[in-house]
Scaffold this motif. Sequence first.
Motif, PDB file in Angstrom:
ATOM      1  N   PHE A  79       2.536   3.206   3.691  1.00  0.00           N
ATOM      2  CA  PHE A  79       1.517   2.225   3.296  1.00  0.00           C
ATOM      3  C   PHE A  79       0.594   1.974   4.500  1.00  0.00           C
ATOM      4  CE2 PHE A  79       5.106   1.149   0.526  1.00  0.00           C
ATOM      5  CZ  PHE A  79       4.491   1.002  -0.706  1.00  0.00           C
ATOM      6  N   THR A  80      -0.702   1.905   4.247  1.00  0.00           N
ATOM      7  CA  THR A  80      -1.626   1.654   5.358  1.00  0.00           C
ATOM      8  C   THR A  80      -2.537   0.447   5.144  1.00  0.00           C
ATOM      9  OG1 THR A  80      -3.153   3.292   4.417  1.00  0.00           O
ATOM     10  CG2 THR A  80      -1.648   4.036   6.162  1.00  0.00           C
ATOM     11  N   HIS A  81      -2.948   0.162   3.914  1.00  0.00           N
ATOM     12  CA  HIS A  81      -3.875  -0.946   3.659  1.00  0.00           C
ATOM     13  C   HIS A  81      -3.511  -1.607   2.331  1.00  0.00           C
ATOM     14  CE1 HIS A  81      -6.530   0.364   6.928  1.00  0.00           C
ATOM     15  NE2 HIS A  81      -6.318   1.598   6.487  1.00  0.00           N
ATOM     16  N   PHE A  82      -3.792  -2.925   2.244  1.00  0.00           N
ATOM     17  CA  PHE A  82      -3.426  -3.698   1.057  1.00  0.00           C
ATOM     18  C   PHE A  82      -4.573  -4.639   0.667  1.00  0.00           C
ATOM     19  CE2 PHE A  82       0.381  -2.763   3.470  1.00  0.00           C
ATOM     20  CZ  PHE A  82       1.277  -2.303   2.520  1.00  0.00           C
ATOM     21  N   ALA A  83      -4.607  -5.012  -0.623  1.00  0.00           N
ATOM     22  CA  ALA A  83      -5.529  -6.044  -1.118  1.00  0.00           C
ATOM     23  C   ALA A  83      -4.941  -6.654  -2.377  1.00  0.00           C
ATOM     24  CB  ALA A  83      -6.906  -5.460  -1.412  1.00  0.00           C
ATOM     25  N   LEU A  84      -4.983  -7.975  -2.477  1.00  0.00           N
ATOM     26  CA  LEU A  84      -4.448  -8.694  -3.628  1.00  0.00           C
ATOM     27  C   LEU A  84      -5.565  -9.197  -4.531  1.00  0.00           C
ATOM     28  CD1 LEU A  84      -1.577 -10.869  -2.135  1.00  0.00           C
ATOM     29  CD2 LEU A  84      -1.368  -9.459  -4.182  1.00  0.00           C
ATOM     30  N   SER A  85      -5.304  -9.163  -5.826  1.00  0.00           N
ATOM     31  CA  SER A  85      -6.180  -9.836  -6.781  1.00  0.00           C
ATOM     32  C   SER A  85      -5.867 -11.324  -6.772  1.00  0.00           C
ATOM     33  CB  SER A  85      -5.971  -9.282  -8.185  1.00  0.00           C
ATOM     34  OG  SER A  85      -6.605 -10.107  -9.153  1.00  0.00           O
ATOM     35  N   GLY A  86      -6.913 -12.146  -6.840  1.00  0.00           N
ATOM     36  CA  GLY A  86      -6.714 -13.585  -6.929  1.00  0.00           C
ATOM     37  C   GLY A  86      -6.570 -14.076  -8.354  1.00  0.00           C
ATOM     38  N   LYS A  87      -6.793 -13.196  -9.328  1.00  0.00           N
ATOM     39  CA  LYS A  87      -6.725 -13.574 -10.744  1.00  0.00           C
ATOM     40  C   LYS A  87      -5.451 -13.101 -11.422  1.00  0.00           C
ATOM     41  CE  LYS A  87     -11.662 -13.851 -11.919  1.00  0.00           C
ATOM     42  NZ  LYS A  87     -12.731 -13.273 -12.769  1.00  0.00           N
ATOM     43  N   ASN A  88      -5.020 -11.898 -11.084  1.00  0.00           N
ATOM     44  CA  ASN A  88      -3.894 -11.276 -11.777  1.00  0.00           C
ATOM     45  C   ASN A  88      -2.840 -10.830 -10.767  1.00  0.00           C
ATOM     46  OD1 ASN A  88      -5.199 -11.307 -14.459  1.00  0.00           O
ATOM     47  ND2 ASN A  88      -6.600  -9.841 -13.524  1.00  0.00           N
ATOM     48  N   PRO A  89      -1.577 -10.735 -11.193  1.00  0.00           N
ATOM     49  CA  PRO A  89      -0.499 -10.312 -10.277  1.00  0.00           C
ATOM     50  C   PRO A  89      -0.578  -8.819  -9.997  1.00  0.00           C
ATOM     51  CG  PRO A  89       0.376 -10.652 -12.478  1.00  0.00           C
ATOM     52  CD  PRO A  89      -1.057 -11.093 -12.530  1.00  0.00           C
ATOM     53  N   LEU A  90      -1.567  -8.437  -9.193  1.00  0.00           N
ATOM     54  CA  LEU A  90      -1.850  -7.041  -8.899  1.00  0.00           C
ATOM     55  C   LEU A  90      -2.008  -6.857  -7.397  1.00  0.00           C
ATOM     56  CD1 LEU A  90      -4.587  -6.492 -11.634  1.00  0.00           C
ATOM     57  CD2 LEU A  90      -2.197  -5.756 -11.779  1.00  0.00           C
ATOM     58  N   LEU A  91      -1.334  -5.857  -6.864  1.00  0.00           N
ATOM     59  CA  LEU A  91      -1.435  -5.516  -5.452  1.00  0.00           C
ATOM     60  C   LEU A  91      -1.984  -4.099  -5.336  1.00  0.00           C
ATOM     61  CD1 LEU A  91      -0.764  -6.103  -2.411  1.00  0.00           C
ATOM     62  CD2 LEU A  91       1.449  -4.978  -2.848  1.00  0.00           C
ATOM     63  N   TYR A  92      -3.131  -3.974  -4.665  1.00  0.00           N
ATOM     64  CA  TYR A  92      -3.729  -2.667  -4.422  1.00  0.00           C
ATOM     65  C   TYR A  92      -3.326  -2.189  -3.028  1.00  0.00           C
ATOM     66  CZ  TYR A  92      -6.377  -3.705  -8.590  1.00  0.00           C
ATOM     67  OH  TYR A  92      -6.710  -3.998  -9.887  1.00  0.00           O
ATOM     68  N   PHE A  93      -3.128  -0.878  -2.892  1.00  0.00           N
ATOM     69  CA  PHE A  93      -2.733  -0.378  -1.584  1.00  0.00           C
ATOM     70  C   PHE A  93      -3.124   1.083  -1.444  1.00  0.00           C
ATOM     71  CE2 PHE A  93       0.919   0.301  -4.365  1.00  0.00           C
ATOM     72  CZ  PHE A  93       1.306   1.609  -4.084  1.00  0.00           C
ATOM     73  N   ILE A  94      -3.132   1.531  -0.195  1.00  0.00           N
ATOM     74  CA  ILE A  94      -3.387   2.926   0.140  1.00  0.00           C
ATOM     75  C   ILE A  94      -2.081   3.534   0.622  1.00  0.00           C
ATOM     76  CG2 ILE A  94      -4.675   4.530   1.605  1.00  0.00           C
ATOM     77  CD1 ILE A  94      -6.449   3.110  -0.388  1.00  0.00           C
ATOM     78  N   ALA A  95      -1.737   4.697   0.104  1.00  0.00           N
ATOM     79  CA  ALA A  95      -0.600   5.474   0.582  1.00  0.00           C
ATOM     80  C   ALA A  95      -1.079   6.919   0.704  1.00  0.00           C
ATOM     81  CB  ALA A  95       0.592   5.368  -0.359  1.00  0.00           C
TER      82      ALA A  95
END
Length: 496
Positions: free
Chosen positions: A385-401
Amino acid sequence: MKRINFIYIAIVLFLQSILLNSCLKNELSDYDHSIVPELLLESGLEDKYLLNVGDELNLVSDLSKEGLNPADYTFKWSYYPKAPNTQVIPIEVGTTEFLNLKSDMATGLYYLVLEVTNKQSGIKYFRKMELIVKRLTSEGWLLLTHKNNQTNLSIVTPDEYVLKDFLVHSSLYPMHEKPLEIICMNDWDDIIQPLAIRTAAPQIYFIDHNTMEVKSNANDAFTSTTSAKFDFFGSDMWYGLYYMRDTDGNFYTASRGMGESDNFPFGFSNALLGNHVLAPMMIPTSSSYPIQALLYDQENKKLVYHPTSGPEIESFQPAGVGAAFDMNDFDENIRYAANGASGSSYIVGEKNDKYTLYEMRLDNGLNQYPAVGKVDLIAPNGKEFTHFALSGKNPLLYFIAGNQLYVYKMNDKQYVALYTFPAGEEVAALKMLKEPIIPPTIPFAESRLGIATNKGIEGVFYTFDLSPTGVLKTGSFNSRIGDFSPIVDIVYKESK
């Protein structure tokens, strides 16, 4: 004789009053109210205007299109700041039906007012319009770049206009060291927007968000002379306090001020009390009460907090039965922390190349233990994992692998591959376009990702639009813009 004269005078005065009243009635009856028609003041005018610094706004109130003669009226154009609860004096900028307004005022929100007066009757009519004064650097994705030992800034505006390399360097603050992070505090105040660059020195430099000049550094923000080195600058959710951290692990606070001078925070003095060595980071909360800031004690391996406006860093109570994890026993490297959906705060922790997602609720009061969730994260392609971002509306975690963008759907515990970047492009930054803390909202807030990559010495900036289910709306990027200097970090700058 005197009585006769008095009667005579009274009769004369009575006859004069009858005559005068008759004349007044004739004059009023002859007055034609139709010569003062109601003005709509709509011809050629809009409700809102956008004026970029350096441009000129040309308007005309074309009364002839409403069947009127402009020569029968006087005109006055003026503007004043839109800021509420402030006493303002309108600035007059025109006295004809034509307006040529130069953008020599500060950036911000204004009311533009046209006052039209009928010369014969003196009746006034008004038209009030919104005026937004911006620079091309006022709003958009800021890109922090570094090339040939030169730190710089570029921007991609909401309409995808690109402006490159506009940072105004200072001989007093040459900033020769490598930049690491761009920080933009999108304050709720129309004129306050602290903008800072953190470097590897370590040092923090403050930038004027209007002129983009390097104005000061972290040492200048203290009330007394200090030679300490600083590697963190942040604030609580509502920008009530600014936080600074020195390389010895001490945290300092300064109260948020008012007015344009607060773009360059000042007033730091003594460190917060407590026997802790704090990491250079803050875990965001959804509120500034009762916990103003959540921090990590890297020496004692535990999460600690700064109570609202308190003088000392505090420890949490022992974990009770049912707690998802122990706030006082957290022996992991914090790779990412942010606010997420439903007011939760999240941490991505790593230990021995194993990743865990932790969820906390920090706005329920200190009588409720905040640790509410814990789940292992496993990169689908086995990459780091190198980078992450969370949604403030939905339980979603974005990431780079590796070179792939994924979303982790927390409710389903499901990983979905979204996009694979071209070979040779290395992701440098991943950010979610966040919802402002107060209206007006930003289009695509919480549903647009900004991602920066570097391909050799070329920086590339992408945007991806997200559907309500968390996947990409089009199955690919929304925009891709290249030919930047190598990108170090990105952040979204709200309009000021």
